[in-house]
Enzyme design. Structure first.
Site, short mmCIF file in Angstrom:
data_model
loop_
_atom_site.label_atom_id
_atom_site.label_comp_id
_atom_site.label_asym_id
_atom_site.label_seq_id
_atom_site.Cartn_x
_atom_site.Cartn_y
_atom_site.Cartn_z
N ASP A 91 1.16 -1.34 0.07
CA ASP A 91 0.30 -0.01 0.18
C ASP A 91 0.54 1.29 -0.05
OD1 ASP A 91 -2.48 -0.10 -0.60
OD2 ASP A 91 -3.41 -0.16 1.72
N SER A 104 0.31 11.67 16.73
CA SER A 104 1.24 11.21 15.49
C SER A 104 0.15 10.65 14.51
CB SER A 104 1.75 9.95 15.60
OG SER A 104 3.33 10.42 16.41
N HIS A 129 6.24 2.46 13.32
CA HIS A 129 5.64 4.17 13.92
C HIS A 129 5.08 5.34 11.98
CE1 HIS A 129 5.09 8.28 14.80
NE2 HIS A 129 4.05 8.36 16.12
#
Length: 605
Positions: A365, A543, A389
Site C-alpha cells: 500500500d 502522531s 511508526h
C-alpha cells in the site's frame, strides 16, 4: 524572656512554613502521581481498543485469503498451483479440503480432523476454532464450506503476539490465556480480574484483551550525553577545530556539527566552549521521539502481497474499494472527505515528506507512492523502517488507494518522500530532524509531516524550520501526547501548523496536548494504517492525527500549487467544523478539519 518568645514564635512560624511547603509539595506530588496514573489507565484502555481493532483487521484479512482459496477449490480440485502461495504466506501454515467422505486434500501443515475443531461461527458461513498451541506455536483454524466440502486454513498467530508485545494478553471464550505477555499470565484468573487491568473484547469471537502497562521506570534523557551541537563561524574548519579541542565529529551539515567527547559530560562541553570565539552557538543534542499514545518498538512478521479477489477500479468512484476502508476507517468520515475526493485525489507534482522512523519500501500500500528517501543518521538512501511508526504515519497521509488492498489514504496520488530521522525505538535528536527537514526541502517536498517532538527548543532545529518556511513548505506537526499545555517542538514554532487529536466521538483525545499553538484537530484514536512487513494495525496518538492534515495539505496544493504555505494554513483553519468551546480554543484549535470544504476554498469557491 520576650526575646525567647519572639524566637520561639519565629521558629514556630518557620516550622509551620516548612511543614506547609512539605504538605503542599507532598500533596502536589500525590496529585501529579494520581493524574499520571489516571492518564495511564486511560491510555491502557485506548491501547486495548487498538489491539481489538488490529486483531479484527488481521482476522478479516485472513478470512479474505481463505475465501479466495475456497473459490479456487470450486474451479479446480488440484491444489498444486497454490503450493507456492501457501508456503510463502507468513501467517497461513497450510490449507486443506475436507470432503464429505472424509478424504483430505491439503497443502502445507494442517492438524488432523480440522473440521471437528471449527466450533465457533465468526460470521455467517465462516467458522474458527479455539486457539491452540502446536509445536510451541500459537495457532488458529478458520474454515468455510463450499457445498459439502470444508475449506480450512491453519494460521500462525505470531503477528498478534508480537504486536501486543509485553503489555497485553488475550484470553479465549473459556477465559484461558493463549497469547501475549507471559509475565501477565502468571497466576492470571480472569474471573478475579479488576483494576488496574483494562479489559476489552474482540467483536464477534469472544476473545478478551487485558492491558496493564506499568509506567516506565526509565527516565528519558533530555539529550545525548557527551554530545553538543555547534554552529561554527564561516571559514572555521570543523576537523581542525575538533582536533584542537579533543572532540570527535559525529555529523556535519555545512557549519553545523555534532561533536562528542568520551570523557567530558555535555555540561562540561557547554562550559568549555560557550565563550569560544569561533562559534555562533552551542547546545545539547536534544532527543526527539514519536508521538504515539504508547511507546516501545513493535516487531512483526510479514504478510506478503496476495492476489486481489476483486479487480482494482478506476479512480473517481464515490468511495474507495480498499478492503479495510468500509469496516474500519471511521476516521475518514470524521473529516468529511468523500466528496472532496471528487475534486482531486492528489497530484504527482506535490510530494509529501514523512520525517519519521522511515517507511517500509516494499509495503503493497506504499511502494508505488515512494519516489525517494533519505537516512539522516547515515546520510544515505537507507530509509527502511525498523520501528513501524513511520510506515503507519505514511499510510494515513497517502496510502495507495482503490487497489482492493488494505486502507485508503487521505491523498491517493501525492508522492511520498520517506525520510528516516528516528531510530528503531522511534527516537532521534534535534540534529537528525534538522538534517531531515533540509533534505526534504532540497528534494522537492511541498509538505512535511512531523509526528515527533520534545519539550526542548533547539536552535539547530528552529533554523531548519525557518529554512523550510522561507521556501514556502507546509509543515504539519503533532501536538504531543502527555495531556499537558507544555509546548512541544517543532509543533510550537510559529512556522509550523499544529494538530491535536480527536476520539471517534469527536471529542478531544484524553492524551492530546493543548495550548494556544494548537491550530486544528483530526482523528487520533484507533487509526487503521499500514505497518512494517505488509501488515495493518490500529494506533493512537497525535502522531496519527497530524498526517490527516498533511494529506489534506497535499490535496489543497494539488488543486492550487501556487498557494503559499500561509495561505494553505489559512484555508485549513477557515474550513474547519467548530467543535468544543465555540470559536478557537486551546484544545481543538479551529476545530476538526473538513476536507471537502477546504478543497472548495482552494478552488476559489
Amino acid at each position: 524572656m520576650r526575646r525567647i518568645i519572639r524566637l520561639s514564635a519565629f521558629f514556630s512560624l518557620a516550622l509551620l512554613t516548612v511543614l506547609a511547603v512539605w504538605f503542599f509539595s507532598e500533596n502536589q506530588e500525590e496529585d501529579l502521581a494520581a493524574e499520571q496514573s489516571g492518564l495511564q489507565a486511560q491510555m491502557d484502555e485506548i491501547f486495548a481498543e487498538d489491539v481489538t481493532y488490529t486483531v479484527s483487521m488481521f482476522l478479516d484479512k485472513m478470512e479474505d485469503q481463505l475465501l479466495q482459496w475456497a473459490n479456487h477449490k470450486e474451479k479446480e480440485r488440484d491444489l498444486s498451483d497454490l503450493k507456492e502461495e501457501i508456503f510463502d504466506h507468513p501467517h497461513y501454515q497450510g490449507f486443506a479440503l475436507v470432503y464429505e467422505n472424509g478424504e483430505v486434500n491439503k497443502v502445507g501443515s494442517v492438524t488432523d480432523n480440522p473440521q471437528e475443531k471449527l466450533t465457533k461461527e465468526k460470521k455467517e458461513g465462516v467458522w474458527i476454532s479455539e486457539p491452540f498451541i502446536e509445536k510451541g506455536i500459537e495457532k488458529l483454524l478458520i474454515g468455510t464450506k463450499a457445498g459439502s466440502t470444508w475449506c480450512i486454513g491453519e494460521m500462525d498467530l505470531s503477528f498478534v503476539s508480537s504486536f501486543i508485545n509485553e503489555i497485553a494478553m488475550i484470553t479465549d471464550d473459556n477465559g484461558q490465556f493463549f497469547i501475549g505477555s507471559s509475565n501477565l499470565a502468571v497466576d492470571f484468573d480472569p474471573q478475579e480480574t479488576e483494576l488496574p487491568y483494562v479489559k476489552k473484547s474482540v467483536p464477534g469471537i469472544d476473545w478478551d484483551v487485558y492491558v496493564h502497562s506499568q509506567p516506565t521506570a526509565k527516565v528519558k534523557e533530555p539529550y545525548k550525553e557527551g554530545e553538543v551541537v555547534v554552529r561554527l563561524k564561516e571559514g572555521v574548519d570543523a576537523k581542525k577545530w575538533a582536533k584542537e579541542r579533543g572532540v570527535h565529529i559525529l555529523d556535519q551539515e555545512d557549519q553545523d556539527c555534532v561533536f562528542r567527547d568520551y570523557d567530558r559530560s555535555t555540561d562540561q562541553l557547554l562550559r568549555d566552549f560557550s565563550n569560544d570565539p569561533n562559534i555562533y552557538f552551542i547546545e545539547p543534542n536534544f532527543t526527539v521521539e514519536k508521538q504515539t499514545a504508547y511507546h516501545g518498538k513493535r516487531s512483526s512478521t510479514g504478510l506478503k502481497e496476495k492476489p486481489s479477489i476483486v479487480e482494482p477500479q478506476e479512480e473517481g468512484g464515490a468511495e474507495p474499494n480498499d478492503e479495510l476502508y468500509d469496516p474500519y476507517q471511521w476516521n475518514l468520515n470524521q473529516i468529511t472527505i468523500t466528496d472532496g475526493w471528487q475534486r482531486t485525489s492528489g497530484s504527482a507534482d506535490i510530494p509529501i515528506a514523512i520525517i519519521d522512523s522511515g517507511v517500509d519500501p516494499e509495503h503493497v500500500d506504499l511502494a508505488d507512492r515512494i519516489t525517494d528517501g533519505y537516512n539522516a543518521f547515515e546520510d544515505n538512501g537507507h530509509y527502511h523502517d525498523e520501528n513501524g511508526h513511520g510506515t503507519h504515519v505514511a499510510g494515513v497521509a497517502a496510502a495507495v488507494t482503490n487497489n482492493v488492498e488494505g486502507i485508503a489514504g487521505v491523498s491517493w496520488d501525492n508522492p511520498i518522500l520517506a525520510v528516516k530521522a528516528l531510530d528503531s525505538n522511534a527516537e532521534g535528536n534535534a540534529f537528525s530532524i534538522a538534517e531531515a527537514i533540509r533534505w526534504s526541502v532540497n528534494n522537492g517536498a511541498r509538505v512535511i509531516n512531523l509526528s515527533l517532538g520534545d519539550t526542548h527548543d533547539s536552535e539547530v532545529m528552529r533554523d531548519a524550520v525557518r529554512f523550510a518556511y522561507e521556501q514556502d513548505v507546509v509543515m504539519i506537526a503533532a501536538s504531543g501526547n502527555e495531556s499537558v499545555e507544555t509546548p512541544m517542538y517543532p509543533a510550537a514554532y510559529p512556522e509550523v501548523f499544529t494538530v491535536a487529536a480527536l476520539d471517534p466521538d469527536g471529542n478531544r483525545a484524553v492524551f492530546s496536548n493543548f495550548g494556544e499553538h494548537v491550530d486544528v484537530s483530526a482523528p487520533g484514536e484507533h487509526i487503521p494504517s499500514t505497518y512494517v512487513n505488509n501488515e495493518y494495525v490500529a494506533m493512537s496518538g497525535t502522531s496519527m492525527a497530524a498526517p490527516h492534515v498533511a494529506g489534506l495539505a497535499g490535496l489543497i496544493l494539488s488543486i492550487n500549487p501556487e498557494l503559499t504555505n500561509e495561505e494553505v494554513y489559512q484555508i485549513i483553519r477557515n474550513s474547519c467544523d467548530d467543535i468544543g468551546d465555540p470559536g478557537v480554543d486551546a484544545y481543538t484549535g479551529h476545530g476538526v478539519i473538513n476536507v471537502t470544504t477546504a478543497l472548495s476554498l482552494a478552488a476559489g469557491e
